[in-house]
Design a protein around this motif. Structure first.
Motif, short mmCIF file in Angstrom:
data_model
loop_
_atom_site.label_atom_id
_atom_site.label_comp_id
_atom_site.label_asym_id
_atom_site.label_seq_id
_atom_site.Cartn_x
_atom_site.Cartn_y
_atom_site.Cartn_z
N ASP A 74 11.49 -6.03 -14.31
CA ASP A 74 10.89 -7.03 -13.45
C ASP A 74 10.00 -6.34 -12.42
N PRO A 75 8.69 -6.61 -12.40
CA PRO A 75 7.79 -5.93 -11.46
C PRO A 75 8.21 -6.10 -10.00
N GLU A 76 8.85 -7.23 -9.70
CA GLU A 76 9.27 -7.47 -8.32
C GLU A 76 10.49 -6.64 -7.94
N GLN A 77 11.14 -6.05 -8.93
CA GLN A 77 12.33 -5.23 -8.67
C GLN A 77 12.11 -3.77 -9.07
N LEU A 78 10.83 -3.38 -9.12
CA LEU A 78 10.50 -2.03 -9.57
C LEU A 78 10.89 -0.97 -8.55
N ALA A 79 10.78 -1.28 -7.27
CA ALA A 79 11.08 -0.29 -6.22
C ALA A 79 12.48 0.27 -6.41
N GLY A 80 12.57 1.57 -6.34
CA GLY A 80 13.87 2.23 -6.49
C GLY A 80 14.27 2.54 -7.91
N ARG A 95 3.26 12.92 -12.31
CA ARG A 95 2.31 12.58 -11.26
C ARG A 95 2.22 11.06 -11.08
N PHE A 96 2.19 10.33 -12.19
CA PHE A 96 2.01 8.88 -12.09
C PHE A 96 3.23 8.22 -11.46
N CYS A 97 4.41 8.57 -11.92
CA CYS A 97 5.62 7.93 -11.38
C CYS A 97 5.86 8.31 -9.93
N HIS A 98 5.59 9.57 -9.60
CA HIS A 98 5.85 10.03 -8.24
C HIS A 98 4.78 9.57 -7.26
N SER A 99 3.51 9.74 -7.63
CA SER A 99 2.42 9.52 -6.67
C SER A 99 1.81 8.12 -6.74
N GLU A 100 1.80 7.49 -7.91
CA GLU A 100 1.24 6.15 -8.05
C GLU A 100 2.30 5.07 -7.90
N LEU A 101 3.39 5.17 -8.66
CA LEU A 101 4.45 4.19 -8.56
C LEU A 101 5.40 4.47 -7.39
N ARG A 102 5.42 5.72 -6.96
CA ARG A 102 6.26 6.16 -5.84
C ARG A 102 7.73 5.88 -6.11
#
Length: 294
Positions: A74-80, A95-102
């Motif tokens: 779920d994009p709304e629950q992506l954080a973490g 790079r993408f997961c760390h710097s773009e998606l954080r």
């Protein structure tokens, strides 16, 4: 730096759990062509790539599809979301997961030269509160009970320097991958190889995750077939996937709309097979297939 130059670092050979004794690891080298930097492991076969002026862009099509686990979250629950990468390549996913998606990201890479060359030439960040680089054996890592249910997204891209077949591809390994995922977790696997059997590998993944928990992409033009497998939920309806793809494509430079069109549920008699004899692991043109590093 020109296409004729390469970088080398001294070899170091940590012991592997699956081998009777330590084996020499190949030298990590680089080449450049048309603004793209490539990683090699002592052969012409491309192990990863980065566009020099856009280091966070996912340059290779199969690497883009390795991020398709996002469709099943779920994009709304992506954080973490805790991401785990087995095999670093040119650190594109890192790079993408760390710097773009954080997102909190752990990467397991056996070859210390790959880690050093990615720091020096591929914009690999230093470890921080969201990033952890583990120099070690991916098989040993996922079989460690300390890592049970430690990841929500698992990306598996493990190939030897000849890119002949997956370095880890038995049912026990995929069962360990299932175990390392928490409920609601998703795995993407790159199945490529001149000597590999897609059907055999897909059956092993299905044996670990269940037939109804596996889906496949159509092969890329280079012969890479990405498999998705998930744990603890059913595949969302197509309408949900379309909505999520739209959200992903709006937020990030990902061809998520195309993913939905190319993805299908897996079944042994209907599974999609890659080209019989792909010429290289990952390349966009015939010139790149043989971008040799001296």
């Amino acid at each position: 730096m020109t296409a004729a130059k390469s970088a080398r670092t001294p070899a170091r050979t940590p012991a592997r759990s699956r081998a009777p004794k330590a084996q020499p690891l190949p030298d990590a080298t680089i080449s450049e062509m048309a603004g793209v930097r490539y990683l090699h492991l002592d052969t012409p076969w491309i192990q990863g790539a980065m566009r020099i002026r856009q280091p966070h862009k996912l340059e290779l099509e199969y690497i883009q599809r390795m991020m398709a686990w996002l469709l099943l979250r779920d994009p709304e629950q992506l954080a973490g979301t805790r991401t785990l990468h087995l095999g670093m390549g040119a650190a594109a996913l890192t790079r993408f997961c760390h710097s773009e998606l954080r997102l909190p990201t752990t990467v397991v890479e056996l070859n210390p030269q790959v880690i050093r060359i990615c720091h020096a030439w591929f914009h690999l960040p230093d470890d921080d509160e969201r990033l952890r680089i583990v120099e070690g054996d991916a098989d040993r890592y996922v079989r460690d009970d300390a890592h049970i249910a430690s990841a929500d997204a698992l990306c598996v891209d493990l190939y030897d320097h000849e890119a002949a077949s997956p370095a880890l591809d038995d049912e026990a390994f995929y069962r360990a991958c299932w175990q390392v995922l928490d409920d609601g977790g998703v795995m993407t696997v790159n199945l490529f190889g001149r000597d590999a059997s897609f059907e055999r590998s897909a059956r092993r993944i299905a044996a670990a995750f269940g037939d109804a928990h596996v889906a496949v992409f159509k092969p890329t033009s280079d012969g890479n077939t990405i498999v998705l497998a998930w744990k603890g939920f059913d595949l969302p309806e197509r309408e949900v996937l379309v909505q999520r793809a739209e959200t992903l494509a709006t937020r990030w430079p990902l061809p998520a709309r195309k993913w939905v069109k190319l993805l299908s549920a897996w079944a042994p008699e209907k599974s999609v097979k890659p080209a019989a004899t792909p010429a290289a692991k990952v390349t966009a043109t015939s010139a790149r297939k043989k971008a040799a590093s001296p």
